[in-house]
Design a protein around this motif. Structure first.
Motif, PDB file in Angstrom:
ATOM      1  N   SER A  18      12.263   2.873   3.938  1.00  0.00           N
ATOM      2  CA  SER A  18      11.900   1.957   2.854  1.00  0.00           C
ATOM      3  C   SER A  18      11.002   0.827   3.355  1.00  0.00           C
ATOM      4  O   SER A  18      10.088   0.391   2.656  1.00  0.00           O
ATOM      5  CB  SER A  18      13.151   1.390   2.185  1.00  0.00           C
ATOM      6  N   GLU A  19      11.243   0.379   4.586  1.00  0.00           N
ATOM      7  CA  GLU A  19      10.394  -0.679   5.136  1.00  0.00           C
ATOM      8  C   GLU A  19       8.970  -0.181   5.387  1.00  0.00           C
ATOM      9  O   GLU A  19       8.003  -0.900   5.154  1.00  0.00           O
ATOM     10  CB  GLU A  19      10.989  -1.216   6.432  1.00  0.00           C
ATOM     11  N   SER A  20       8.837   1.066   5.830  1.00  0.00           N
ATOM     12  CA  SER A  20       7.493   1.602   6.049  1.00  0.00           C
ATOM     13  C   SER A  20       6.757   1.790   4.724  1.00  0.00           C
ATOM     14  O   SER A  20       5.547   1.588   4.658  1.00  0.00           O
ATOM     15  CB  SER A  20       7.544   2.912   6.827  1.00  0.00           C
ATOM     16  N   ILE A  21       7.451   2.127   3.662  1.00  0.00           N
ATOM     17  CA  ILE A  21       6.827   2.234   2.337  1.00  0.00           C
ATOM     18  C   ILE A  21       6.357   0.867   1.865  1.00  0.00           C
ATOM     19  O   ILE A  21       5.245   0.717   1.349  1.00  0.00           O
ATOM     20  CB  ILE A  21       7.805   2.877   1.330  1.00  0.00           C
ATOM     21  N   ILE A  22       7.179  -0.150   2.084  1.00  0.00           N
ATOM     22  CA  ILE A  22       6.790  -1.518   1.706  1.00  0.00           C
ATOM     23  C   ILE A  22       5.550  -1.945   2.493  1.00  0.00           C
ATOM     24  O   ILE A  22       4.611  -2.497   1.934  1.00  0.00           O
ATOM     25  CB  ILE A  22       7.966  -2.488   1.922  1.00  0.00           C
ATOM     26  N   ARG A  23       5.553  -1.658   3.797  1.00  0.00           N
ATOM     27  CA  ARG A  23       4.385  -2.011   4.618  1.00  0.00           C
ATOM     28  C   ARG A  23       3.137  -1.268   4.152  1.00  0.00           C
ATOM     29  O   ARG A  23       2.039  -1.807   4.185  1.00  0.00           O
ATOM     30  CB  ARG A  23       4.651  -1.704   6.082  1.00  0.00           C
ATOM     31  N   PHE A  24       3.308  -0.019   3.747  1.00  0.00           N
ATOM     32  CA  PHE A  24       2.169   0.758   3.250  1.00  0.00           C
ATOM     33  C   PHE A  24       1.557   0.088   2.014  1.00  0.00           C
ATOM     34  O   PHE A  24       0.348  -0.047   1.903  1.00  0.00           O
ATOM     35  CB  PHE A  24       2.610   2.190   2.915  1.00  0.00           C
ATOM     36  N   PHE A  25       2.380  -0.344   1.082  1.00  0.00           N
ATOM     37  CA  PHE A  25       1.874  -0.973  -0.137  1.00  0.00           C
ATOM     38  C   PHE A  25       1.329  -2.379   0.108  1.00  0.00           C
ATOM     39  O   PHE A  25       0.622  -2.919  -0.744  1.00  0.00           O
ATOM     40  CB  PHE A  25       2.944  -0.989  -1.229  1.00  0.00           C
ATOM     41  N   GLN A  30      -8.736  -1.873   0.558  1.00  0.00           N
ATOM     42  CA  GLN A  30      -9.726  -1.025   1.201  1.00  0.00           C
ATOM     43  C   GLN A  30      -9.076   0.087   2.016  1.00  0.00           C
ATOM     44  O   GLN A  30      -9.579   1.215   2.066  1.00  0.00           O
ATOM     45  CB  GLN A  30     -10.648  -1.849   2.113  1.00  0.00           C
ATOM     46  N   ALA A  31      -7.962  -0.204   2.648  1.00  0.00           N
ATOM     47  CA  ALA A  31      -7.255   0.823   3.416  1.00  0.00           C
ATOM     48  C   ALA A  31      -6.734   1.912   2.488  1.00  0.00           C
ATOM     49  O   ALA A  31      -6.784   3.099   2.817  1.00  0.00           O
ATOM     50  CB  ALA A  31      -6.100   0.204   4.197  1.00  0.00           C
ATOM     51  N   GLY A  32      -6.270   1.530   1.313  1.00  0.00           N
ATOM     52  CA  GLY A  32      -5.826   2.509   0.333  1.00  0.00           C
ATOM     53  C   GLY A  32      -6.953   3.397  -0.146  1.00  0.00           C
ATOM     54  O   GLY A  32      -6.785   4.605  -0.319  1.00  0.00           O
ATOM     55  N   VAL A  33      -8.122   2.806  -0.344  1.00  0.00           N
ATOM     56  CA  VAL A  33      -9.294   3.586  -0.774  1.00  0.00           C
ATOM     57  C   VAL A  33      -9.685   4.587   0.308  1.00  0.00           C
ATOM     58  O   VAL A  33      -9.952   5.756   0.029  1.00  0.00           O
ATOM     59  CB  VAL A  33     -10.476   2.650  -1.119  1.00  0.00           C
ATOM     60  N   VAL A  34      -9.690   4.151   1.555  1.00  0.00           N
ATOM     61  CA  VAL A  34     -10.032   5.041   2.670  1.00  0.00           C
ATOM     62  C   VAL A  34      -9.020   6.181   2.767  1.00  0.00           C
ATOM     63  O   VAL A  34      -9.395   7.346   2.926  1.00  0.00           O
ATOM     64  CB  VAL A  34     -10.104   4.260   3.995  1.00  0.00           C
ATOM     65  N   LEU A  35      -7.752   5.872   2.646  1.00  0.00           N
ATOM     66  CA  LEU A  35      -6.722   6.910   2.713  1.00  0.00           C
ATOM     67  C   LEU A  35      -6.833   7.889   1.548  1.00  0.00           C
ATOM     68  O   LEU A  35      -6.666   9.104   1.731  1.00  0.00           O
ATOM     69  CB  LEU A  35      -5.330   6.268   2.747  1.00  0.00           C
ATOM     70  N   LEU A  36      -7.132   7.391   0.350  1.00  0.00           N
ATOM     71  CA  LEU A  36      -7.315   8.271  -0.808  1.00  0.00           C
ATOM     72  C   LEU A  36      -8.511   9.193  -0.610  1.00  0.00           C
ATOM     73  O   LEU A  36      -8.425  10.401  -0.870  1.00  0.00           O
ATOM     74  CB  LEU A  36      -7.490   7.447  -2.087  1.00  0.00           C
ATOM     75  N   LEU A  37      -9.617   8.647  -0.144  1.00  0.00           N
ATOM     76  CA  LEU A  37     -10.803   9.469   0.094  1.00  0.00           C
ATOM     77  C   LEU A  37     -10.547  10.511   1.171  1.00  0.00           C
ATOM     78  O   LEU A  37     -10.998  11.655   1.056  1.00  0.00           O
ATOM     79  CB  LEU A  37     -11.994   8.592   0.468  1.00  0.00           C
ATOM     80  N   GLU A  38      -9.830  10.152   2.199  1.00  0.00           N
ATOM     81  CA  GLU A  38      -9.504  11.106   3.259  1.00  0.00           C
ATOM     82  C   GLU A  38      -8.603  12.219   2.720  1.00  0.00           C
ATOM     83  O   GLU A  38      -8.772  13.388   3.053  1.00  0.00           O
ATOM     84  CB  GLU A  38      -8.834  10.386   4.425  1.00  0.00           C
ATOM     85  N   PHE A  39      -7.660  11.853   1.875  1.00  0.00           N
ATOM     86  CA  PHE A  39      -6.768  12.836   1.255  1.00  0.00           C
ATOM     87  C   PHE A  39      -7.564  13.805   0.389  1.00  0.00           C
ATOM     88  O   PHE A  39      -7.412  15.025   0.489  1.00  0.00           O
ATOM     89  CB  PHE A  39      -5.715  12.098   0.423  1.00  0.00           C
ATOM     90  N   LEU A  40      -8.447  13.281  -0.463  1.00  0.00           N
ATOM     91  CA  LEU A  40      -9.261  14.132  -1.322  1.00  0.00           C
ATOM     92  C   LEU A  40     -10.240  14.968  -0.508  1.00  0.00           C
ATOM     93  O   LEU A  40     -10.512  16.126  -0.847  1.00  0.00           O
ATOM     94  CB  LEU A  40     -10.009  13.279  -2.353  1.00  0.00           C
ATOM     95  N   ASN A  41     -10.762  14.397   0.554  1.00  0.00           N
ATOM     96  CA  ASN A  41     -11.691  15.113   1.422  1.00  0.00           C
ATOM     97  C   ASN A  41     -11.011  16.311   2.084  1.00  0.00           C
ATOM     98  O   ASN A  41     -11.632  17.343   2.296  1.00  0.00           O
ATOM     99  CB  ASN A  41     -12.263  14.159   2.466  1.00  0.00           C
ATOM    100  N   SER A  42      -9.737  16.193   2.400  1.00  0.00           N
ATOM    101  CA  SER A  42      -9.031  17.315   3.011  1.00  0.00           C
ATOM    102  C   SER A  42      -8.914  18.478   2.039  1.00  0.00           C
ATOM    103  O   SER A  42      -9.013  19.635   2.435  1.00  0.00           O
ATOM    104  CB  SER A  42      -7.654  16.882   3.501  1.00  0.00           C
ATOM    105  N   PHE A  43      -8.741  18.206   0.750  1.00  0.00           N
ATOM    106  CA  PHE A  43      -8.718  19.287  -0.244  1.00  0.00           C
ATOM    107  C   PHE A  43     -10.087  19.945  -0.339  1.00  0.00           C
ATOM    108  O   PHE A  43     -10.199  21.158  -0.443  1.00  0.00           O
ATOM    109  CB  PHE A  43      -8.322  18.763  -1.620  1.00  0.00           C
TER     110      PHE A  43
END
Length: 137
Positions: A18-25, A30-43
């Motif tokens: 739960s603490e790692s989820i809180i840290r993620f949010f 910008q980090a979220g955008v990069v992670l989303l793009l990387e996720f979509l790029n893998s598909f």
């Protein structure tokens, strides 16, 4: 032996789930955008690699041997665009190359999805797709 015990005791505790989820949010947007793009790029990358052969043979009626040759050439062109991309990143920067590559990749995917003749397939396989894939990867 005493030093080892002291080092073990002073090591940071493991973070709970739960603490790692809180840290993620709490990461910057910008980090979220990069992670989303990387996720979509893998598909984009892995998803298309698995179905491209079947798509070429089923939709365009190309023989297995010819499809294998086409995909082999595409792999070689991917390498060439990757080398060119690394040079371009050094010259004009990551952001500009990424924007251009994403635009080119969208055109390539659109041609693959909606094109219905082999000329369109060849443009998508040998120019737009490798350019976008290599520069984004």
């Amino acid at each position: 032996d005493q030093n080892l015990n002291n080092a073990t005791l002073s090591a940071p505790a493991l973070i709970s789930g739960s603490e790692s989820i809180i840290r993620f949010f709490l990461l910057p947007r910008q980090a979220g955008v990069v992670l989303l793009l990387e996720f979509l790029n893998s598909f984009r990358s892995f998803g298309l690699r698995f179905i491209l052969y079947n798509y070429i043979t089923n939709e365009y009626g190309i023989t297995d041997t010819h499809a294998g040759k086409l995909l082999g050439i595409k792999g070689f062109v991917d390498i060439l665009f990757g080398l060119l991309g690394s040079i371009l990143v050094d010259i004009i920067g990551v952001r500009k190359v990424s924007v251009v590559a994403l635009s080119v990749a969208i055109v390539g995917r659109s041609l693959l999805a909606f094109g219905r003749n082999t000329t369109t397939l060849f443009f998508a396989l040998f120019f737009f797709s490798p350019c976008g894939d290599a520069l984004l990867g």
